[in-house]
Design a protein around this motif. Structure first.
Motif, mmCIF file in Angstrom:
data_model
loop_
_atom_site.group_PDB
_atom_site.id
_atom_site.type_symbol
_atom_site.label_atom_id
_atom_site.label_comp_id
_atom_site.label_asym_id
_atom_site.label_seq_id
_atom_site.Cartn_x
_atom_site.Cartn_y
_atom_site.Cartn_z
ATOM 1 N N ALA A 133 0.826 -1.208 0.000
ATOM 2 C CA ALA A 133 0.000 0.000 0.000
ATOM 3 C C ALA A 133 0.859 1.257 0.000
ATOM 4 C CB ALA A 133 -0.908 0.005 1.225
ATOM 5 N N LEU A 134 0.501 2.193 -0.868
ATOM 6 C CA LEU A 134 1.156 3.495 -0.898
ATOM 7 C C LEU A 134 0.339 4.422 -0.001
ATOM 8 C CD1 LEU A 134 3.242 5.518 -1.951
ATOM 9 C CD2 LEU A 134 1.770 5.871 -3.939
ATOM 10 N N ALA A 135 0.909 4.782 1.149
ATOM 11 C CA ALA A 135 0.203 5.622 2.117
ATOM 12 C C ALA A 135 0.304 7.101 1.783
ATOM 13 C CB ALA A 135 0.747 5.367 3.521
ATOM 14 N N PHE A 136 1.419 7.503 1.135
ATOM 15 C CA PHE A 136 1.644 8.925 0.896
ATOM 16 C C PHE A 136 2.741 9.082 -0.143
ATOM 17 C CE2 PHE A 136 3.810 12.948 1.898
ATOM 18 C CZ PHE A 136 2.748 13.825 1.874
ATOM 19 N N ALA A 137 2.632 10.116 -0.956
ATOM 20 C CA ALA A 137 3.683 10.448 -1.921
ATOM 21 C C ALA A 137 3.866 11.956 -1.962
ATOM 22 C CB ALA A 137 3.348 9.919 -3.308
ATOM 23 N N ASP A 138 5.093 12.390 -1.805
ATOM 24 C CA ASP A 138 5.468 13.802 -1.950
ATOM 25 C C ASP A 138 6.523 13.827 -3.043
ATOM 26 O OD1 ASP A 138 6.150 16.445 -1.805
ATOM 27 O OD2 ASP A 138 6.829 16.392 0.279
ATOM 28 N N THR A 139 6.055 13.859 -4.293
ATOM 29 C CA THR A 139 6.951 13.768 -5.439
ATOM 30 C C THR A 139 6.634 14.882 -6.428
ATOM 31 O OG1 THR A 139 5.460 12.239 -6.575
ATOM 32 C CG2 THR A 139 7.190 11.252 -5.219
ATOM 33 N N GLY A 140 7.579 15.086 -7.339
ATOM 34 C CA GLY A 140 7.374 16.072 -8.394
ATOM 35 C C GLY A 140 7.862 17.448 -7.992
ATOM 36 N N GLY A 141 7.410 18.436 -8.725
ATOM 37 C CA GLY A 141 7.839 19.799 -8.481
ATOM 38 C C GLY A 141 9.234 20.037 -9.029
ATOM 39 N N SER A 142 9.879 21.086 -8.531
ATOM 40 C CA SER A 142 11.220 21.414 -9.027
ATOM 41 C C SER A 142 12.214 21.663 -7.899
ATOM 42 C CB SER A 142 11.149 22.649 -9.933
ATOM 43 O OG SER A 142 10.625 23.753 -9.206
ATOM 44 N N SER A 143 11.836 21.335 -6.658
ATOM 45 C CA SER A 143 12.728 21.556 -5.518
ATOM 46 C C SER A 143 13.252 20.243 -4.963
ATOM 47 C CB SER A 143 11.982 22.278 -4.392
ATOM 48 O OG SER A 143 11.602 23.566 -4.802
ATOM 49 N N ALA A 144 14.468 20.299 -4.469
ATOM 50 C CA ALA A 144 15.054 19.150 -3.788
ATOM 51 C C ALA A 144 14.366 18.973 -2.436
ATOM 52 C CB ALA A 144 16.552 19.364 -3.609
ATOM 53 N N ARG A 145 14.483 17.779 -1.864
ATOM 54 C CA ARG A 145 13.874 17.470 -0.573
ATOM 55 C C ARG A 145 14.902 16.809 0.346
ATOM 56 N NH1 ARG A 145 10.148 16.656 -4.549
ATOM 57 N NH2 ARG A 145 7.992 17.196 -4.132
ATOM 58 N N ARG A 146 14.737 17.061 1.639
ATOM 59 C CA ARG A 146 15.512 16.355 2.660
ATOM 60 C C ARG A 146 14.517 15.529 3.461
ATOM 61 N NH1 ARG A 146 20.371 17.367 6.043
ATOM 62 N NH2 ARG A 146 20.076 15.944 7.785
ATOM 63 N N VAL A 147 14.798 14.226 3.580
ATOM 64 C CA VAL A 147 13.902 13.310 4.272
ATOM 65 C C VAL A 147 14.625 12.726 5.482
ATOM 66 C CG1 VAL A 147 12.524 11.201 4.060
ATOM 67 C CG2 VAL A 147 12.762 12.725 2.093
ATOM 68 N N ASP A 148 13.939 12.742 6.635
ATOM 69 C CA ASP A 148 14.421 12.109 7.863
ATOM 70 C C ASP A 148 13.372 11.076 8.270
ATOM 71 O OD1 ASP A 148 16.754 13.838 8.302
ATOM 72 O OD2 ASP A 148 15.259 15.398 8.681
#
Length: 183
Positions: A133-148
């Motif tokens: 199951a995919l609970a959430f997606a924060d993808t796309g756009g044009s900015s880099a992301r930092r994930v912890d």
């Protein structure tokens, strides 16, 4: 008045998950972290087993055939996703309880092909085909992301990395020393 934490309090450890890497853990003191542009990080968590993991891949699929060496294979989502799921299963997770979150997949440079979009679509299709199951997606756009990501609890924080251009200090003007007359 602030009291210091007891010395017996465990220290939180951070591990950076780089391109081509994958990490699975049930350590409550571990935080997995990564920075993404067009790459994708998949964070899997099984709340019953209290185990989680993160991968970081550069491209979705090899261009033609499977890469000959393991080093080349690690750049691709197919390898990274299979490795992450298999390591989760080895650590006691069950596929039916796993929940996925996807991050990254930005299209960092306009005018270039949509690597980020391709990566995101691949990861979503992989999870669907694998029954996760995919609970959430924060993808796309044009900015880099930092994930912890805390793999033992499933807690995640994602922040956009801002493009900050430092101000250029003005060029210092030397005061005139004497008068000069030009002809």
């Amino acid at each position: 008045m602030l009291r210091p934490l007891p010395t017996s309090a465990p220290q939180q450890r951070r591990h950076s998950v780089m391109q081509g890497e994958s990490e699975v853990s049930s350590d409550a003191n571990l935080v997995l972290t990564t920075i993404l542009g067009s790459c994708i990080a998949c964070c899997l968590y099984d709340p019953r087993a209290k185990v989680g993991g993160m991968n970081h891949f550069l491209l979705s699929l090899p261009p033609h055939a499977a890469p000959d060496d393991i080093g080349a294979a690690q750049r691709y989502g197919l390898y990274a996703m299979e490795l992450l799921v298999n390591e989760m299963l080895k650590a006691g997770a069950h596929r039916s309880f796993m929940r996925a979150r996807l991050y990254g997949g930005a299209n960092m440079h306009s005018g270039m092909r949509s690597i980020g979009l391709n990566n995101s679509q691949f990861a979503q299709q992989f999870l669907a085909a694998d029954g996760i199951a995919l609970a959430f997606a924060d993808t796309g756009g044009s900015s880099a992301r930092r994930v912890d990501f805390q793999p033992a609890t499933g807690r995640i924080r994602c922040r956009l990395v801002q493009d900050i251009v430092p101000e250029t200090p003005p060029i210092a003007q030397k005061p005139p020393v004497g008068e000069i007359e030009l002809f």
